[in-house]
Structures are given as structure tokens and as C-alpha cells.
Design an enzyme around this catalytic site. Structure first.
Site, PDB file in Angstrom:
ATOM      1  N   ASN A   6       0.803  -1.153  -0.112  1.00  0.00           N
ATOM      2  CA  ASN A   6       0.004  -0.066  -0.104  1.00  0.00           C
ATOM      3  C   ASN A   6       0.784   1.222   0.204  1.00  0.00           C
ATOM      4  OD1 ASN A   6      -1.839   2.064   0.623  1.00  0.00           O
ATOM      5  ND2 ASN A   6      -2.316   1.234   2.483  1.00  0.00           N
ATOM      6  N   LYS A  28       0.096   4.217  -0.503  1.00  0.00           N
ATOM      7  CA  LYS A  28      -0.392   5.284  -0.110  1.00  0.00           C
ATOM      8  C   LYS A  28      -0.120   6.444  -0.868  1.00  0.00           C
ATOM      9  CE  LYS A  28      -0.292   3.328   4.628  1.00  0.00           C
ATOM     10  NZ  LYS A  28      -0.429   3.729   5.986  1.00  0.00           N
ATOM     11  N   HIS A  87      -9.811   0.820   4.370  1.00  0.00           N
ATOM     12  CA  HIS A  87      -8.142   1.265   5.190  1.00  0.00           C
ATOM     13  C   HIS A  87      -8.527   2.052   6.390  1.00  0.00           C
ATOM     14  CE1 HIS A  87      -4.075   2.733   6.204  1.00  0.00           C
ATOM     15  NE2 HIS A  87      -3.854   1.677   5.666  1.00  0.00           N
ATOM     16  N   GLU A 113      -7.127   4.546   7.188  1.00  0.00           N
ATOM     17  CA  GLU A 113      -6.951   6.115   6.921  1.00  0.00           C
ATOM     18  C   GLU A 113      -8.260   6.578   6.397  1.00  0.00           C
ATOM     19  OE1 GLU A 113      -3.104   5.722   5.247  1.00  0.00           O
ATOM     20  OE2 GLU A 113      -2.331   5.260   7.331  1.00  0.00           O
ATOM     21  N   GLU A 142      -5.758  -5.102  10.285  1.00  0.00           N
ATOM     22  CA  GLU A 142      -4.746  -3.870  10.511  1.00  0.00           C
ATOM     23  C   GLU A 142      -5.015  -3.111  11.925  1.00  0.00           C
ATOM     24  OE1 GLU A 142      -2.626  -2.654   6.894  1.00  0.00           O
ATOM     25  OE2 GLU A 142      -4.244  -1.536   6.607  1.00  0.00           O
ATOM     26  N   GLY A 167       2.027   2.412  10.742  1.00  0.00           N
ATOM     27  CA  GLY A 167       2.914   3.506  10.619  1.00  0.00           C
ATOM     28  C   GLY A 167       3.511   3.969  11.906  1.00  0.00           C
ATOM     29  N   SER A 211       2.967  -1.906  10.376  1.00  0.00           N
ATOM     30  CA  SER A 211       4.549  -2.051  10.701  1.00  0.00           C
ATOM     31  C   SER A 211       5.229  -3.314  10.360  1.00  0.00           C
ATOM     32  CB  SER A 211       4.854  -1.683  12.226  1.00  0.00           C
ATOM     33  OG  SER A 211       4.587  -0.309  12.154  1.00  0.00           O
TER      34      SER A 211
HETATM   35  P1  PGA Z   1       2.709   0.240   7.609  1.00  0.00           P
HETATM   36  O1  PGA Z   1       1.087   0.763   7.108  1.00  0.00           O
HETATM   37  O2  PGA Z   1       3.185  -0.651   7.114  1.00  0.00           O
HETATM   38  O3  PGA Z   1       3.493   1.486   7.310  1.00  0.00           O
HETATM   39  O4  PGA Z   1       2.250   0.394   8.993  1.00  0.00           O
HETATM   40  C1  PGA Z   1       0.100  -0.313   6.959  1.00  0.00           C
HETATM   41  C2  PGA Z   1      -1.002   0.015   6.083  1.00  0.00           C
HETATM   42  O5  PGA Z   1      -1.370   1.106   6.178  1.00  0.00           O
HETATM   43  O6  PGA Z   1      -1.544  -0.657   5.158  1.00  0.00           O
END
Ligand code: PGA
Length: 259
Positions: free
Chosen positions: A10, A12, A103, A105, A175, A181, A221
Site C-alpha cells: 500500500n 499510500k 483502510h 485512514e 490492521e 505507521g 509495521s
Molecule cells: P505500515 O502501514 O506498514 O506503514 O504500518 C500498513 C498499512 O497502512 O496498510
């Protein structure tokens, strides 16, 4: 059980066209490192076509390397007056086979609810896309012992009304919001516990046979050095990777752990 592990990047809202193309070429060129793992790249939508040509996508969404392309979001209608939105058939038209839906976000920053995710999931399936449906609890919810309740509500709401044959096509991504993140990965045991819960919920929504076919990714992460312990869990069938998917070495290192 013969679920094929699936590792998706992803990206983003990151990279530019040159960097997106370079990363996609690197992953496609080194796909063999991931063995039989299914690899999916999810760039910002303006770069979907560039990434598609970088991996050599055919009109039906397949590529010589096997690397697939996915979107990070979509609208639920097939066309119409929805300024700024992208329709599921448009994604199919440019060779996407996957779409990330719900997601965290999207849920927290753009107001998506389980009902929104449910509508989009049905629209994605109707268009022939494989939705990667994301769920996960916040830190406050985990600390308040509400993880199971929250994930149960999200799964039942996001997947309500799907037929068993549609359910077995989807990918679920667990997640935990507190792990996204942050560098704070869930322990393999914490992740496995929720993955098993999700598989049980899928069994109730359809049947144990259907639930056994659904791939459940962990996200939050994931890095090359923590992927193997996650991959060793019986109900973790891959990863949805954010930050680490922006570097070919890291992304492929994670994929290798699931091979
Ligand atoms: P990350 O994000 O691996 O940077 O923690 C995962 C995601 O948002 O799908």
C-alpha cells in the site's frame, strides 16, 4: 488448507511517476524471490497505469511476472456525476485486479463506515475486482478490551449480505490502527488471535469451508525482520505493507518470509 499467501504494498500517497515506475520494475524483475507468494502493488491511482505498464500488465490484469496491481480506494457506482471519484469498471479497464477498501485512514480521515465499506465491497466484486477489506481496532479499543467486539462489528458490517461464493473471493486485512505507521507491530500471538476470530466470523457468515479459503493478511509495521514470525502463524496468510513497501528490498524481504 492451501491458501496462497498474498503480500500487497500500500504505497499510500507517496512516490512520483519515475520512482513508482522504478519500484514496480524492481519488484517485477525480482518477483522470483517471493516464490509462490502473490504480489500486489497498490500505487496512487494516477500512477496505476504507469505501474501497470512497468510490470507488463495485460488487459486482463495478468503480467508475465505474476505481479498484480490494485487501487487504494474506489467509488461504489459504475459511472455518473461523482466529481473526483473513480469507478470500479475503470479500475478493471486499466488492468487492476485488486482494491483496498476500508483502510483505517479512509475510515478515520475520510469518514468511511462499515456500511460504506459493505457497499464498496459488493461493487468491487460485481466489477470483478478482489477487495482487500481492512479492519482493526484503535489503541484505546484494545486497552479497553474491546478488540474482539470492534473487529466483530467491522467484519459483520463490512461483509453483510455477501454470498458464500463472493465471500470466498475476498481478502481480509487485519490492521490494528495502533500498529499502522508506528513501528509497533502486533505480536504474532496478538495477530493470530484476531485472525482466528475473523476466520470464525467468516465461518458463521458462510461456512467453515468458505472461511478456510479466505486469505487474511496482517498489516501494521510489517518489516523484513518481523515478517517470519507473523508468517509462521496458522491464520496469517500474507501482509498488507505500508512504509516497507516503498523499498523493493524490504517489500521482497517480507514476501520471502511468506514464501
Ligand atoms: P505500515 O502501514 O506498514 O506503514 O504500518 C500498513 C498499512 O497502512 O496498510
Amino acid at each position: 488448507m492451501s491458501r496462497r499467501n498474498i503480500v500487497a504494498g500500500n504505497w499510500k500517497m507517496n512516490l512520483d511517476r519515475a520512482k513508482a515506475t522504478e519500484l514496480a520494475q524492481a519488484v517485477a524483475g525480482r518477483h522470483a524471490e517471493a516464490g509462490s507468494v502473490e504480489l500486489v502493488l497498490c500505487p496512487p491511482s494516477v500512477y496505476l497505469a504507469a505501474v501497470g505498464s512497468a510490470v507488463g500488465l495485460a488487459a486482463n490484469g495478468t503480467s508475465p511476472s505474476g505481479v498484480a496491481v490494485g487501487a487504494q480506494n474506489m467509488h461504489d457506482k459504475a459511472s455518473g456525476a461523482f466529481t473526483g471519484e473513480i469507478a470500479p469498471p475503470m479500475l478493471v479497464d486499466i488492468g487492476c485486479r485488486f482494491v483496498i477498501l476500508g483502510h483505517s485512514e479512509r475510515r478515520t480521515l475520510f469518514g468511511e463506515t462499515d456500511a460504506t465499506v459493505n457497499t464498496k465491497t459488493k461493487a468491487a466484486l460485481a466489477a470483478g475486482l478482489t477487495p482487500i477489506v481492512c479492519v482493526g481496532e484503535t489503541l484505546e479499543e484494545r486497552e479497553g478490551n474491546r478488540t474482539q467486539a470492534v473487529v466483530t462489528t467491522q467484519i459483520n458490517g463490512s461483509l453483510a449480505g455477501l454470498s458464500p461464493s463472493d465471500l470466498e473471493k475476498i481478502v481480509v486485512a487485519y490492521e490494528p490502527v495502533w500498529a499502522i505507521g508506528t513501528g509497533k507491530v502486533a505480536t504474532p500471538q496478538q495477530a493470530q488471535e484476531v485472525h482466528a476470530l475473523i476466520r470464525g466470523l467468516l465461518a458463521s457468515l458462510a461456512s467453515p469451508a468458505v472461511a478456510a479459503k479466505v486469505r487474511i493478511q496482517y498489516g501494521g509495521s510489517v518489516k523484513p525482520d518481523n515478517a517470519a514470525d507473523l508468517a509462521a502463524q496458522p491464520d496469517i496468510d500474507g501482509a498488507l505493507v505500508g512504509g516497507a513497501s516503498l523499498k523493493a528490498d524490504d517489500f521482497l524481504g517480507i514476501a520471502k518470509a511468506f514464501a
